[in-house]
Design an enzyme around this catalytic site. Structure first.
Site, PDB file in Angstrom:
ATOM      1  CE  LYS A 214       7.969  -1.065  -9.171  1.00  0.00           C
ATOM      2  NZ  LYS A 214       8.071  -1.466  -7.763  1.00  0.00           N
ATOM      3  NE  ARG A 248       6.142  -7.995  -7.932  1.00  0.00           N
ATOM      4  CZ  ARG A 248       5.633  -7.271  -8.923  1.00  0.00           C
ATOM      5  NH1 ARG A 248       6.343  -6.325  -9.494  1.00  0.00           N
ATOM      6  NH2 ARG A 248       4.407  -7.499  -9.341  1.00  0.00           N
TER       7      ARG A 248
HETATM    8  N1  HH2 Z   1       5.825  -3.582  -7.492  1.00  0.00           N
HETATM    9  C1  HH2 Z   1       4.674  -3.729  -8.168  1.00  0.00           C
HETATM   10  C2  HH2 Z   1       3.724  -4.681  -7.765  1.00  0.00           C
HETATM   11  N2  HH2 Z   1       3.946  -5.478  -6.703  1.00  0.00           N
HETATM   12  N3  HH2 Z   1       5.345  -6.183  -4.938  1.00  0.00           N
HETATM   13  C3  HH2 Z   1       6.492  -6.057  -4.249  1.00  0.00           C
HETATM   14  N4  HH2 Z   1       6.733  -6.849  -3.190  1.00  0.00           N
HETATM   15  N5  HH2 Z   1       7.446  -5.118  -4.588  1.00  0.00           N
HETATM   16  C4  HH2 Z   1       7.280  -4.271  -5.648  1.00  0.00           C
HETATM   17  O1  HH2 Z   1       8.173  -3.427  -5.895  1.00  0.00           O
HETATM   18  C5  HH2 Z   1       6.070  -4.381  -6.408  1.00  0.00           C
HETATM   19  C6  HH2 Z   1       5.102  -5.365  -6.013  1.00  0.00           C
HETATM   20  C7  HH2 Z   1       4.429  -2.881  -9.380  1.00  0.00           C
HETATM   21  O2  HH2 Z   1       4.857  -3.537 -10.555  1.00  0.00           O
HETATM   22  P1  HH2 Z   1       3.879  -4.290 -11.585  1.00  0.00           P
HETATM   23  O3  HH2 Z   1       3.248  -5.478 -10.936  1.00  0.00           O
HETATM   24  O4  HH2 Z   1       4.612  -4.594 -12.828  1.00  0.00           O
HETATM   25  O5  HH2 Z   1       2.817  -3.213 -11.949  1.00  0.00           O
HETATM   26  P2  HH2 Z   1       1.290  -3.039 -11.574  1.00  0.00           P
HETATM   27  O6  HH2 Z   1       1.194  -2.827 -10.103  1.00  0.00           O
HETATM   28  O7  HH2 Z   1       0.859  -1.853 -12.382  1.00  0.00           O
HETATM   29  O8  HH2 Z   1       0.574  -4.314 -11.969  1.00  0.00           O
END
Ligand code: HH2
Length: 278
Positions: A214, A248
C-alpha cells in the site's frame, strides 16, 4: 471460525484492469487461475478473489461485469480443490453467486453498508465474512481524512458493525474484522492503527490486516509499488505480534515464511518445515 491460534495468509487474486498494484496482470481468467494456483502452492490459507478495484478513483464496475470476471476463476479454483475462496465484493448478488459457485467467505470492504441485502446473503449461507472499516467511499476516501482518535473511532465502528451483523442473524463466530489500512487514512493514521492494533484485537474477533504494497509504505520508503515487500513484511509481522490473525497479501511465499518465524518466536515453539533446506 473461532479465534485463530496461528497466522493465516490470504492471497490476493485481483481479476481487474485497474487494481493499484497488479491491475491488468490477471484480468484474463486463465492468468488469474494460474496465479491462484501459484499462491495456493506458496501456502495461502485463503484466496481472496476480487473483480472491482477499491483504489481511490477506480471506475465502478457493473454487477454483470464483476461476475463475468470472478465467476470462471472461482469455479475453476474450487473445482481443483484450491484453498477456501473469499469473494471480495460490495455487491450482494456477486456474493450470492460466488457462494453458490463454492466460495466460503464474503469480504465486504463496505462492512454491509453499501448493499442492504449483503448481510442476509451471508446469514442465509452461514459462511464467514470480513467487515472492514472505511471512511467515506473509495472514490473520495483519501481526500483529507480526519479523526479525533483514529483507533477508538475505528474500534467503535467495528463494534457497531459486528452488532449489526449479529442482529441480522450472522453467528458471532463467523465474523472477522479489519481496520481497513489505507481506506480513508493518512500515513500517520495507518501507523497509529498498526501500533495500537491490540486495542482493536480486544474486540475478540479474528483480525484481518491488509497492508500489502500500500501507498503508505511507498511514502515512508520512497519505493514503487513493486518494491514494497520489505515494508509489507515489517507491518505484517508487527501486526501479528499485536494480535492480527489473517494477513491479506499479494506475495504469499515470503509472508508465510516471515509469519512462521514470527509465530515461532512469539510462542517459543517451532517445528521443522516439511521442505527443510540445509
Ligand atoms: N485492501 C484492498 C482490497 N480489499 N479487503 C480487506 N478485507 N482488507 C484490505 O485491506 C483490502 C481489501 C486493496 O488492495 P488490492 O485488492 O490489491 O487493490 P485494489 O482494491 O486496487 O484491487
Amino acid at each position: 471460525m473461532s479465534a485463530h491460534t496461528r497466522p493465516l495468509v490470504m492471497g490476493v487474486v485481483n481479476v481487474t484492469p485497474d487494481s493499484f498494484s497488479d491491475g491488468g496482470m490477471f484480468l484474463d481468467a486463465d492468468r488469474a487461475i494460474s496465479h491462484g494456483r501459484l499462491l495456493a502452492s506458496e501456502g495461502a490459507d485463503y484466496l481472496d478473489v476480487g473483480g472491482e478495484s477499491t483504489r481511490p478513483g477506480a471506475k465502478p464496475v457493473s454487477e454483470p461485469e464483476e461476475l463475468r470476471r470472478v465467476l470462471p476463476v472461482i469455479e475453476q479454483l474450487v473445482d481443483e480443490g484450491a484453498p477456501p475462496i473469499s469473494i471480495d465484493t460490495m455487491k450482494s448478488r456477486v456474493a450470492r453467486t460466488a457462494l453458490e459457485a463454492g466460495a466460503l467467505v464474503v469480504n465486504d470492504v463496505s462492512a454491509f453498508r453499501l448493499d442492504p441485502e449483503m448481510a442476509s446473503v451471508v446469514a442465509e449461507a452461514g459462511v464467514d465474512c470480513c467487515l472492514m472499516h472505511m471512511l467515506g467511499e473509495p472514490r473520495t476516501m483519501q481526500e483529507d481524512p480526519r479523526y479525533d482518535d483514529v483507533v477508538s473511532e475505528v474500534k467503535a465502528f467495528l463494534e457497531e458493525r459486528l452488532a449489526f451483523a449479529l442482529s441480522q442473524g450472522i453467528a458471532e463466530d463467523s465474523v472477522w474484522l479489519d481496520p481497513g489500512i489505507g481506506f480513508g487514512k493518512t500515513v500517520d493514521h495507518n501507523l497509529e492503527l498498526l501500533r495500537r492494533l491490540d486495542e482493536i484485537a480486544a474486540i475478540g474477533r479474528p483480525l484481518v490486516i491488509g497492508t500489502s504494497r500500500k501507498s503508505f509504505l511507498g511514502k515512508i520508503t520512497g519505493r514503487d509499488v513493486g518494491e514494497r515487500l520489505a515494508g509489507t513484511i515489517a507491518t505484517n509481522v508487527l501486526a501479528y505480534e499485536k494480535g492480527a490473525r489473517i494477513f491479506r497479501v499479494h506475495d504469499v511465499a515470503p509472508i508465510v515464511d516471515a509469519l512462521e518465524v514470527a509465530a515461532a518466536t512469539v510462542r517459543g515453539k517451532w517445528t521443522t518445515s516439511a521442505s527443510t533446506r540445509t
